[in-house]
Design a protein around this motif. Structure first.
Motif, PDB file in Angstrom:
ATOM      1  N   LYS A 130       5.866  28.531  24.052  1.00  0.00           N
ATOM      2  CA  LYS A 130       4.802  27.854  24.804  1.00  0.00           C
ATOM      3  C   LYS A 130       4.144  28.814  25.791  1.00  0.00           C
ATOM      4  N   LEU A 131       4.967  29.563  26.518  1.00  0.00           N
ATOM      5  CA  LEU A 131       4.437  30.516  27.490  1.00  0.00           C
ATOM      6  C   LEU A 131       3.543  31.541  26.799  1.00  0.00           C
ATOM      7  N   LEU A 132       4.021  32.103  25.716  1.00  0.00           N
ATOM      8  CA  LEU A 132       3.231  33.107  25.000  1.00  0.00           C
ATOM      9  C   LEU A 132       1.938  32.511  24.455  1.00  0.00           C
ATOM     10  N   GLN A 133       1.998  31.291  23.916  1.00  0.00           N
ATOM     11  CA  GLN A 133       0.793  30.655  23.392  1.00  0.00           C
ATOM     12  C   GLN A 133      -0.242  30.440  24.490  1.00  0.00           C
ATOM     13  N   LYS A 134       0.202  30.041  25.662  1.00  0.00           N
ATOM     14  CA  LYS A 134      -0.721  29.812  26.769  1.00  0.00           C
ATOM     15  C   LYS A 134      -1.440  31.104  27.153  1.00  0.00           C
ATOM     16  N   ALA A 135      -0.801  32.234  26.907  1.00  0.00           N
ATOM     17  CA  ALA A 135      -1.397  33.536  27.211  1.00  0.00           C
ATOM     18  C   ALA A 135      -2.116  34.138  26.000  1.00  0.00           C
ATOM     19  N   GLY A 136      -2.115  33.417  24.883  1.00  0.00           N
ATOM     20  CA  GLY A 136      -2.829  33.897  23.696  1.00  0.00           C
ATOM     21  C   GLY A 136      -1.988  34.732  22.748  1.00  0.00           C
ATOM     22  N   PHE A 137      -0.675  34.663  22.878  1.00  0.00           N
ATOM     23  CA  PHE A 137       0.223  35.419  22.008  1.00  0.00           C
ATOM     24  C   PHE A 137       1.084  34.476  21.185  1.00  0.00           C
ATOM     25  N   THR A 138       1.788  35.051  20.251  1.00  0.00           N
ATOM     26  CA  THR A 138       2.735  34.288  19.455  1.00  0.00           C
ATOM     27  C   THR A 138       3.884  35.196  19.059  1.00  0.00           C
ATOM     28  N   LEU A 139       4.971  34.592  18.645  1.00  0.00           N
ATOM     29  CA  LEU A 139       6.063  35.336  18.011  1.00  0.00           C
ATOM     30  C   LEU A 139       5.887  35.135  16.511  1.00  0.00           C
ATOM     31  N   SER A 140       6.106  36.186  15.758  1.00  0.00           N
ATOM     32  CA  SER A 140       5.880  36.110  14.319  1.00  0.00           C
ATOM     33  C   SER A 140       7.114  36.574  13.559  1.00  0.00           C
ATOM     34  N   GLU A 141       7.447  35.820  12.508  1.00  0.00           N
ATOM     35  CA  GLU A 141       8.576  36.237  11.674  1.00  0.00           C
ATOM     36  C   GLU A 141       8.235  37.489  10.873  1.00  0.00           C
ATOM     37  N   GLU A 142       6.962  37.837  10.816  1.00  0.00           N
ATOM     38  CA  GLU A 142       6.519  39.039  10.104  1.00  0.00           C
ATOM     39  C   GLU A 142       6.722  40.306  10.926  1.00  0.00           C
ATOM     40  N   ASN A 143       6.947  40.142  12.225  1.00  0.00           N
ATOM     41  CA  ASN A 143       7.083  41.267  13.135  1.00  0.00           C
ATOM     42  C   ASN A 143       8.566  41.504  13.430  1.00  0.00           C
ATOM     43  N   SER A 144       9.043  42.698  13.132  1.00  0.00           N
ATOM     44  CA  SER A 144      10.466  43.009  13.319  1.00  0.00           C
ATOM     45  C   SER A 144      10.918  42.866  14.763  1.00  0.00           C
ATOM     46  N   LYS A 145      10.105  43.337  15.685  1.00  0.00           N
ATOM     47  CA  LYS A 145      10.462  43.230  17.106  1.00  0.00           C
ATOM     48  C   LYS A 145      10.563  41.753  17.503  1.00  0.00           C
ATOM     49  N   ASP A 146       9.611  40.943  17.054  1.00  0.00           N
ATOM     50  CA  ASP A 146       9.646  39.515  17.365  1.00  0.00           C
ATOM     51  C   ASP A 146      10.889  38.856  16.780  1.00  0.00           C
ATOM     52  N   ASN A 147      11.283  39.262  15.583  1.00  0.00           N
ATOM     53  CA  ASN A 147      12.510  38.737  14.982  1.00  0.00           C
ATOM     54  C   ASN A 147      13.711  39.000  15.878  1.00  0.00           C
ATOM     55  N   LEU A 148      13.773  40.184  16.430  1.00  0.00           N
ATOM     56  CA  LEU A 148      14.888  40.544  17.310  1.00  0.00           C
ATOM     57  C   LEU A 148      14.845  39.739  18.612  1.00  0.00           C
ATOM     58  N   ILE A 149      13.641  39.515  19.135  1.00  0.00           N
ATOM     59  CA  ILE A 149      13.492  38.708  20.345  1.00  0.00           C
ATOM     60  C   ILE A 149      13.927  37.271  20.056  1.00  0.00           C
ATOM     61  N   ILE A 150      13.495  36.732  18.930  1.00  0.00           N
ATOM     62  CA  ILE A 150      13.890  35.371  18.545  1.00  0.00           C
ATOM     63  C   ILE A 150      15.412  35.278  18.444  1.00  0.00           C
ATOM     64  N   PHE A 151      16.022  36.274  17.834  1.00  0.00           N
ATOM     65  CA  PHE A 151      17.482  36.309  17.713  1.00  0.00           C
ATOM     66  C   PHE A 151      18.127  36.266  19.098  1.00  0.00           C
ATOM     67  N   CYS A 152      17.651  37.112  20.001  1.00  0.00           N
ATOM     68  CA  CYS A 152      18.231  37.170  21.349  1.00  0.00           C
ATOM     69  C   CYS A 152      18.089  35.825  22.061  1.00  0.00           C
ATOM     70  N   LEU A 153      16.939  35.197  21.950  1.00  0.00           N
ATOM     71  CA  LEU A 153      16.731  33.902  22.601  1.00  0.00           C
ATOM     72  C   LEU A 153      17.657  32.842  22.011  1.00  0.00           C
ATOM     73  N   GLU A 154      17.800  32.849  20.699  1.00  0.00           N
ATOM     74  CA  GLU A 154      18.663  31.863  20.039  1.00  0.00           C
ATOM     75  C   GLU A 154      20.134  32.089  20.352  1.00  0.00           C
ATOM     76  N   GLU A 155      20.526  33.334  20.518  1.00  0.00           N
ATOM     77  CA  GLU A 155      21.919  33.667  20.816  1.00  0.00           C
ATOM     78  C   GLU A 155      22.226  33.602  22.306  1.00  0.00           C
ATOM     79  N   GLY A 156      21.211  33.343  23.108  1.00  0.00           N
ATOM     80  CA  GLY A 156      21.425  33.273  24.548  1.00  0.00           C
ATOM     81  C   GLY A 156      21.677  34.635  25.167  1.00  0.00           C
TER      82      GLY A 156
END
Length: 186
Positions: A130-156
Motif C-alpha cells: 500500500k505504501l509503495l502504491q501510494k508513492a507510485g511504486f510496486t513490488l513485482s514477482e518479475e524483479n529478483s530484488k523485489d522477490n527477496l524483499i517479499i521473502f523478508c517481509l513474509e519471514e518477518g
C-alpha cells in the motif's frame, strides 16, 4: 553470510514462485478494500452516467490517504510519536526527509527509502505494498530484488543488516546502494 536454513527457505520460495502468489493475494486485498469502480468507455463526449462515475472516482481519491498521511497512521499505530535523526537510525532516514515525507513535500519518492522505512517499522507485505502504491511504486514477482524483499517481509526479517546481507548474497543492489554513508549501518 546468511544461515543455511534461511538460504534453503529462500531458494524454495523463489523456485516455487511464492512471491507471485503472495502479491496476487495482497493486490486482491487492496482492490477489495478500495472497491475500484468500473470506469466504462470514455468517448469523445461524456454521458451523464460517465460524468457521475468520474465524480465518484474523484470523491473517492480525495478520501484516499496520501503517502504522508498513511505513514503517520502507521507510525501512530506503532506508538511512534516523536521523530529525530535517531528515530530511524539504521534506516538512515533523517528528520528533515521524514518531515518532507509525512507532509507530502517529497516530489520524487525513492522506492529503496520507502522499503527501508517499511522494514524499520516492521510493516507486513500488505502495508508495504500500500505504501509503495501510494508513492507510485510496486513490488513485482518479475524483479529478483523485489522477490527477496517479499521473502523478508513474509519471514518477518526486519533487521536491515540481515536484509542487506540477503540482497548482497543474491547479487542485488542493496537498499543502501545510493547512500553515501553506507558504513554507518555496519
Amino acid at each position: 553470510m546468511i544461515k543455511e536454513s534461511l538460504k534453503s527457505k529462500l531458494i524454495k520460495f523463489i523456485s516455487e514462485g511464492q512471491a507471485k502468489e503472495l502479491l496476487f493475494v495482497t493486490l486482491n486485498q487492496i482492490d477489495a478494500e478500495e472497491e475500484p469502480d468500473d470506469y466504462g468507455f470514455f468517448g469523445h463526449s461524456l454521458s451523464n452516467f460517465q460524468l457521475n462515475k468520474l465524480d465518484k472516482h474523484f470523491e473517492k481519491s480525495k478520501k484516499t490517504k496520501s503517502v504522508g498521511q498513511y505513514l503517520l497512521t502507521l507510525t501512530t499505530d506503532r506508538g511512534i510519536y516523536s521523530f529525530n535523526d535517531e528515530t530511524f537510525g539504521d534506516a538512515l532516514i533523517n528528520k528533515a526527509y521524514w518531515s518532507k515525507l509525512v507532509n507530502d513535500k517529497v516530489s520524487n519518492h525513492d522506492k529503496d527509502k520507502l522499503i527501508r522505512i517499511s522494514i524499520f517499522l516492521n510493516l507486513n507485505l500488505l502495508e508495504t505494498t500500500k505504501l509503495l502504491q501510494k508513492a507510485g511504486f510496486t513490488l513485482s514477482e518479475e524483479n529478483s530484488k523485489d522477490n527477496l524483499i517479499i521473502f523478508c517481509l513474509e519471514e518477518g526479517i526486519y533487521d536491515l543488516k540481515e536484509v542487506e546481507e540477503i540482497l548482497a548474497e543474491w547479487n542485488q543492489r542493496t537498499l543502501f546502494s545510493n547512500v553515501r554513508t553506507i558504513n554507518s549501518i555496519n
